[in-house]
Write a protein that holds these residues in place. Structure first.
Motif, short mmCIF file in Angstrom:
data_model
loop_
_atom_site.label_atom_id
_atom_site.label_comp_id
_atom_site.label_asym_id
_atom_site.label_seq_id
_atom_site.Cartn_x
_atom_site.Cartn_y
_atom_site.Cartn_z
N ALA A 174 0.81 -1.22 0.00
CA ALA A 174 0.00 0.00 0.00
C ALA A 174 0.84 1.27 0.00
CB ALA A 174 -0.94 0.01 1.21
N GLY A 175 2.17 1.11 0.06
CA GLY A 175 3.04 2.28 0.13
C GLY A 175 3.11 2.88 1.52
N GLN A 176 2.48 2.20 2.47
CA GLN A 176 2.49 2.64 3.87
C GLN A 176 2.03 1.48 4.74
OE1 GLN A 176 -0.44 5.84 3.79
NE2 GLN A 176 -2.02 4.46 4.56
N LEU A 177 2.25 1.59 6.02
CA LEU A 177 1.80 0.57 6.95
C LEU A 177 0.30 0.68 7.16
CD1 LEU A 177 4.68 0.76 9.56
CD2 LEU A 177 4.25 -1.11 7.96
N VAL A 178 -0.36 -0.47 7.26
CA VAL A 178 -1.82 -0.50 7.41
C VAL A 178 -2.20 -1.43 8.55
CG1 VAL A 178 -2.19 -0.02 4.95
CG2 VAL A 178 -2.07 -2.40 5.73
N GLY A 179 -3.49 -1.46 8.85
CA GLY A 179 -4.02 -2.39 9.83
C GLY A 179 -3.50 -2.14 11.23
N PHE A 180 -3.16 -3.23 11.94
CA PHE A 180 -2.64 -3.11 13.31
C PHE A 180 -1.34 -2.33 13.34
CE2 PHE A 180 -4.76 -7.44 13.50
CZ PHE A 180 -5.90 -6.97 14.11
N ASN A 181 -0.55 -2.46 12.28
CA ASN A 181 0.70 -1.70 12.21
C ASN A 181 0.44 -0.20 12.36
OD1 ASN A 181 2.57 -3.84 11.80
ND2 ASN A 181 1.97 -3.97 9.65
N PHE A 196 6.64 9.95 10.84
CA PHE A 196 6.44 9.39 9.51
C PHE A 196 6.05 10.52 8.56
CE2 PHE A 196 2.47 9.36 11.73
CZ PHE A 196 1.52 9.69 10.79
N CYS A 197 6.36 10.33 7.30
CA CYS A 197 5.98 11.32 6.28
C CYS A 197 6.08 10.66 4.91
CB CYS A 197 6.89 12.55 6.34
SG CYS A 197 8.61 12.20 5.92
N ARG A 198 5.52 11.32 3.91
CA ARG A 198 5.66 10.85 2.54
C ARG A 198 6.97 11.39 1.98
NH1 ARG A 198 1.86 8.48 -0.20
NH2 ARG A 198 2.44 9.42 -2.19
N ASP A 199 7.71 10.49 1.33
CA ASP A 199 9.02 10.86 0.83
C ASP A 199 9.40 9.87 -0.26
OD1 ASP A 199 11.47 12.07 0.51
OD2 ASP A 199 12.07 11.94 2.60
N LEU A 200 10.55 10.08 -0.89
CA LEU A 200 11.06 9.12 -1.85
C LEU A 200 11.30 7.81 -1.12
CD1 LEU A 200 11.97 8.91 -4.85
CD2 LEU A 200 14.29 9.31 -4.03
N LYS A 201 10.68 6.74 -1.60
CA LYS A 201 10.71 5.47 -0.87
C LYS A 201 11.80 4.55 -1.42
CE LYS A 201 7.34 2.32 1.19
NZ LYS A 201 7.53 2.83 2.56
N LEU A 202 13.03 5.05 -1.42
CA LEU A 202 14.17 4.25 -1.82
C LEU A 202 15.07 4.03 -0.61
CD1 LEU A 202 15.12 5.80 -5.30
CD2 LEU A 202 13.59 3.88 -4.79
N PHE A 203 15.78 2.92 -0.62
CA PHE A 203 16.60 2.55 0.53
C PHE A 203 17.83 3.44 0.66
CE2 PHE A 203 20.04 0.22 2.53
CZ PHE A 203 19.42 -0.26 3.68
N GLY A 204 18.16 3.81 1.89
CA GLY A 204 19.40 4.52 2.15
C GLY A 204 19.27 6.00 2.39
N ARG A 205 18.10 6.48 2.78
CA ARG A 205 17.88 7.92 2.95
C ARG A 205 18.85 8.54 3.96
NH1 ARG A 205 13.65 7.81 5.75
NH2 ARG A 205 13.20 9.89 5.77
N GLN A 206 19.20 7.79 4.98
CA GLN A 206 20.06 8.33 6.04
C GLN A 206 21.55 8.22 5.74
OE1 GLN A 206 19.32 9.81 9.10
NE2 GLN A 206 17.15 9.87 8.57
N LEU A 280 5.12 4.05 -11.08
CA LEU A 280 5.89 5.22 -10.69
C LEU A 280 5.43 5.78 -9.35
CD1 LEU A 280 6.23 7.06 -14.11
CD2 LEU A 280 8.06 6.01 -12.77
N GLU A 281 4.16 5.60 -9.03
CA GLU A 281 3.66 6.09 -7.75
C GLU A 281 4.33 5.40 -6.57
OE1 GLU A 281 -0.53 5.58 -7.96
OE2 GLU A 281 -0.88 7.37 -9.19
N ARG A 282 4.92 4.21 -6.82
CA ARG A 282 5.61 3.50 -5.75
C ARG A 282 6.95 4.16 -5.39
NH1 ARG A 282 3.88 -1.48 -8.21
NH2 ARG A 282 6.00 -2.02 -8.84
N LEU A 283 7.40 5.10 -6.21
CA LEU A 283 8.62 5.83 -5.87
C LEU A 283 8.44 6.64 -4.59
CD1 LEU A 283 9.81 7.19 -9.33
CD2 LEU A 283 11.15 5.75 -7.79
N VAL A 284 7.23 7.10 -4.38
CA VAL A 284 6.93 7.93 -3.21
C VAL A 284 5.98 7.19 -2.30
CG1 VAL A 284 5.94 10.10 -2.41
CG2 VAL A 284 7.27 10.05 -4.52
N GLY A 285 6.28 7.19 -1.03
CA GLY A 285 5.43 6.52 -0.06
C GLY A 285 5.79 6.97 1.33
N GLU A 286 5.28 6.26 2.31
CA GLU A 286 5.52 6.63 3.69
C GLU A 286 6.85 6.06 4.17
OE1 GLU A 286 1.85 7.36 6.36
OE2 GLU A 286 2.69 5.43 6.99
#
Length: 482
Positions: A174-181, A196-206, A280-286
């Protein structure tokens, strides 16, 4: 604030009630064994429970297993614990646990086996109340429910629960955590340990240079950028991004204008390459930040934290990962970082091997056999990364030999394939069971252990079963394999 449905809140309360009953059994005990799985979700699960027990001054003994089988249960029983808490495993072995005469509590999220009868004191699992253990609650989330039932002071452990969920890719569909999470995320937000925020959802941001983030993008795969470092550097220069001064700039070093510029350019490039808007929408997520951890470190970002933990557990050093989960920011963290660097090099070597050996296509799946050249504990990660050179329209299976001579098979799919009906857990477990092995997992990622001589038959069977799932005009699953 996080919007939550009334149905989720009701189910969460039901799970909390089960957890409370389990907590009343725990406080009666003086010595507890915690058995968990060797991945990020398993380590965070154990970290949550062990921390909760330590705070109550209850003695605990952690053990970690690649899979829970008869041998593992024998090792556990030989310790003679008052109680065993199984975290991130156990739900598929209820009869065996009961037959071993163990007083047990299970906090898991995998599909449960037959209920069994015996000494099982409590079973905390989202599937038991109609929720989805692949997306709505991880093993660490189930463990967090148990920990907060022991004491509300354990709400600060919500960060570990989110790391475990992200490590199990529960935010990807879903591009973000859902349910009990989502409930756990709200608790962490209120406790001041998570943001949490919406941002580029690629590994290694830090920690990664920006061009490395782009180079290693796999889902979505970016034609002309994924897997090509020089192209990524050229791309960033073209859009006017300064790459660095004394050191390479990371995503967290960029301002909002620069970040927006990169995202817009990536979307334009993707559209020109024929990538669908949905992909392409999966590039951005939570994305999820652990506020108590130092900025610019692996522990600050949930995804990077989970990878650090995998680098310990998958190389036989679960005790180091557990210490990090329990707050050691000295020796254990230093050792974990050394293992992480080795892990990254092993992944590079694994991808090189796959490139040299090639990926063999069948009708509905593709596979490579690494033999003993890639550790069976990381071959699944290599499989997922191999999509950069594979056919993304079919799942990929990776085979590796285990230390005890068995054949480990790890399978990885994509969210697009899952939307088309792919369920690797069902296919892998059905085929393995039919051939005297064992398997399971989730729809997008699963694994199995089988006798080596069953390799060809297993691949043929999984190919057939995946075809039943994704090809509406293809074969139908016979009752003999169900």
């Amino acid at each position: 604030m996080i919007m939550r449905s009334e149905a989720i809140r009701k189910m969460y309360s039901e799970m909390a009630s089960i957890s409370y009953k389990a907590s009343q059994e725990i406080i009666k005990c003086k010595q507890i064994l915690v058995a968990s799985h060797v991945d990020a979700d398993g380590l965070t699960s154990a970290g949550i429970i062990c921390t909760a027990l330590e705070r109550l001054a209850i003695e605990y003994d952690p053990m970690f297993f690649r899979q829970l089988d008869a041998s593992a249960l024998e090792q556990i029983a030989n310790r003679g614990p008052d109680l065993v808490i199984f975290t991130d495993l156990g739900s598929g072995m209820i009869n065996e646990i009961c037959s071993a005469g163990l007083q047990a509590i299970i906090a898991d999220h995998h599909h449960p086996g037959s209920p069994g009868k015996g000494n099982l004191l409590a079973h905390i699992n989202p599937h038991l109340i109609g929720a989805d253990g692949a997306t709505q609650l991880s093993g660490s989330g189930a463990s967090f429910l148990l920990a907060t039932a022991l004491s509300a002071e354990n709400e600060d452990l919500s960060g570990l629960a989110i790391v475990g969920a992200v490590g199990d890719l529960q935010d990807m569909a879903a591009g973000q955590l859902v349910g009990f999470n989502r409930e756990i995320l709200e608790i962490g937000f209120r406790a001041g340990v998570l943001s949490f925020c919406r941002d580029l959802k690629l590994f290694g941001r830090q920690t990664r240079p920006v061009f490395k983030m782009l180079e290693y993008s796999q889902d979505p795969y970016i034609p002309g950028l994924s897997g090509d470092e020089d192209a990524c550097i050229a791309f960033l220069k073209e859009v006017g991004i300064r790459l660095g001064g004394e050191k390479w700039r990371r995503w967290i070093d960029l301002n909002q204008e620069e970040k927006a510029c990169i995202v817009s350019a990536l979307i334009r490039r993707g559209l020109r390459s024929g990538i669908s808007q949905a992909k392409l929408e999966r590039l951005v997520g939570e994305v999820y930040t652990l506020l108590k951890e130092a900025e610019g470190t692996e522990l600050r970002d949930a995804s990077e934290f989970s990878t650090l933990l995998n680098a310990t557990a998958r190389y036989g050093h679960s005790e180091i990962g557990l210490k990090v989960c329990m707050g050691d920011r000295g020796k254990a963290l230093d050792e974990a970082r050394i293992l992480l660097n080795q892990h990254r090099q092993n992944l590079v070597n694994g991808l090189k091997l796959v490139s040299e050996k090639g990926i063999i296509p069948l009708k509905y799946i593709q596979y490579f056999d690494a033999g003993d050249a890639i550790r069976d504990t990381i071959v699944g990660i290599v499989a997922g990364m191999s999509f950069q050179m594979a056919n993304r329209s079919m799942p990929i299976l990776a085979l590796a030999r285990t230390e005890d001579g068995k054949l480990k098979v790890s399978a990885r799919g994509t969210q697009d394939l899952v939307k088309s009906g792919l369920d690797l857990s069902d296919a892998m477990s059905s085929a393995a069971r039919a051939l005297g092995g064992a398997g399971g997992g989730h729809n997008v990622a699963a694994g199995a252990t089988i006798p080596p001589q069953s390799k060809e038959e297993f691949l043929k069977m999984v190919d057939y079963l995946v075809g039943c799932q994704v090809d509406q005009t293809g074969p139908k699953k016979p009752a003999s394999i169900i």
